[in-house]
Design a protein around this motif. Structure first.
Motif, mmCIF file in Angstrom:
data_model
loop_
_atom_site.group_PDB
_atom_site.id
_atom_site.type_symbol
_atom_site.label_atom_id
_atom_site.label_comp_id
_atom_site.label_asym_id
_atom_site.label_seq_id
_atom_site.Cartn_x
_atom_site.Cartn_y
_atom_site.Cartn_z
ATOM 1 N N PHE A 8 0.572 12.252 5.326
ATOM 2 C CA PHE A 8 0.815 12.100 3.892
ATOM 3 C C PHE A 8 -0.021 13.002 2.984
ATOM 4 O O PHE A 8 0.361 13.221 1.835
ATOM 5 N N SER A 9 -1.149 13.511 3.433
ATOM 6 C CA SER A 9 -2.071 14.191 2.520
ATOM 7 C C SER A 9 -1.673 15.610 2.180
ATOM 8 O O SER A 9 -2.119 16.157 1.159
ATOM 9 N N HIS A 17 0.854 -1.184 0.000
ATOM 10 C CA HIS A 17 0.000 0.000 0.000
ATOM 11 C C HIS A 17 0.891 1.235 0.000
ATOM 12 O O HIS A 17 1.767 1.371 0.859
ATOM 13 N N ALA A 18 0.692 2.120 -0.942
ATOM 14 C CA ALA A 18 1.509 3.325 -1.067
ATOM 15 C C ALA A 18 0.680 4.542 -0.687
ATOM 16 O O ALA A 18 -0.379 4.797 -1.276
ATOM 17 N N LEU A 19 1.145 5.289 0.313
ATOM 18 C CA LEU A 19 0.415 6.457 0.805
ATOM 19 C C LEU A 19 1.074 7.769 0.407
ATOM 20 O O LEU A 19 0.447 8.819 0.508
ATOM 21 N N SER A 20 2.323 7.732 -0.022
ATOM 22 C CA SER A 20 3.025 8.958 -0.395
ATOM 23 C C SER A 20 3.326 8.951 -1.887
ATOM 24 O O SER A 20 3.458 7.895 -2.516
ATOM 25 N N ALA A 21 3.457 10.146 -2.447
ATOM 26 C CA ALA A 21 3.708 10.281 -3.885
ATOM 27 C C ALA A 21 5.025 9.623 -4.287
ATOM 28 O O ALA A 21 5.124 9.004 -5.353
ATOM 29 N N LYS A 22 6.052 9.738 -3.441
ATOM 30 C CA LYS A 22 7.350 9.158 -3.776
ATOM 31 C C LYS A 22 7.263 7.638 -3.897
ATOM 32 O O LYS A 22 7.854 7.041 -4.807
ATOM 33 N N LEU A 68 6.782 2.587 -7.211
ATOM 34 C CA LEU A 68 6.040 1.380 -7.585
ATOM 35 C C LEU A 68 5.658 1.393 -9.062
ATOM 36 O O LEU A 68 5.629 0.338 -9.707
ATOM 37 N N GLN A 69 5.352 2.574 -9.586
ATOM 38 C CA GLN A 69 5.028 2.655 -11.010
ATOM 39 C C GLN A 69 6.197 2.171 -11.860
ATOM 40 O O GLN A 69 6.017 1.411 -12.821
#
Length: 207
Positions: free
Chosen positions: A106-107, A15-20, A25-26
């Motif tokens: 994170f938001s 689960h990825a919560l931050s943009a980095k 992961l992309q």
């Protein structure tokens, strides 16, 4: 202690919560390795699927078409830390403190914790539940007493009058499957979904 057996199929969720992390992961998914190394074990990747559609924090803040009760199911053992001990009950303040902490981390849309959690304590109503306690090993510090099961909850009429907090309530509910619930989520605890999930029936064999 995790014990692996030959020809055993395991499920791993990220689960990825931050943009980095999302950006990493992309790139990782475009050049997926054939195997993953877990200490001395080499695990072959059989299949990759997207469990939750990608979203953004502003999109989570979009209000539903109508206010309704929400269901939260805790698929893996879930627990909180309270006064130095495990607390295995889904009290609304504990649930939303857990989600709000991730939201504020994170938001980049920070929310005052004290006033919101006071509002949660006053206005979130649990309409139904099906819970079971369970003790599991998690990390190097022994076992964790947690719970699995489901709850149905909603807001009081007085609570709905506070538009900003109502908006955040539904946003955090939608965040729950992405961030998990409670502590030790990095060990797999607190996996959460938004449906009322009944336990799988167990079969017994009589000799």
């Amino acid at each position: 202690i995790l014990q692996l057996e030959a020809n055993q199929i395991l499920r791993w969720q990220v689960h990825a919560l931050s943009a980095k992390v999302v950006q990493f992961l992309q790139k990782w998914l475009t050049k997926l390795p054939q195997t993953l190394k877990l200490r001395d074990a080499s695990l072959k990747i059989k299949q990759v699927t997207i469990s939750h559609p990608p979203t953004t924090y502003p999109q989570l803040l979009e209000l539903p078409a109508q206010y309704s009760n929400v269901n939260l199911s805790f698929i893996s053992p879930t627990s909180f830390r309270r006064k130095g001990h495990h607390f295995p009950l889904p009290v609304p303040v504990n649930l939303f403190h857990s989600y709000l902490r991730r939201w504020n981390d994170f938001s980049q849309i920070p929310i005052s914790q004290t006033s919101f959690l006071d509002w949660i304590d006053e206005n979130v109503i649990i309409h139904g539940h099906r819970l079971e306690s369970i003790k599991v090993a998690a990390g190097k510090r022994g076992s964790v007493t947690g719970f699995t099961g489901a709850i149905s909850c909603g807001l009081s009429k007085a609570g709905l009058a506070h538009t900003e907090f109502t908006q955040l309530f539904y946003a955090l509910v939608k965040l729950a499957p992405h961030c998990g619930t409670g502590h030790k989520t990095t060990f797999g605890l607190g996996q959460t979904c938004l449906d009322w999930v009944e336990p799988q029936p167990t079969t017994s064999t009589q000799v």
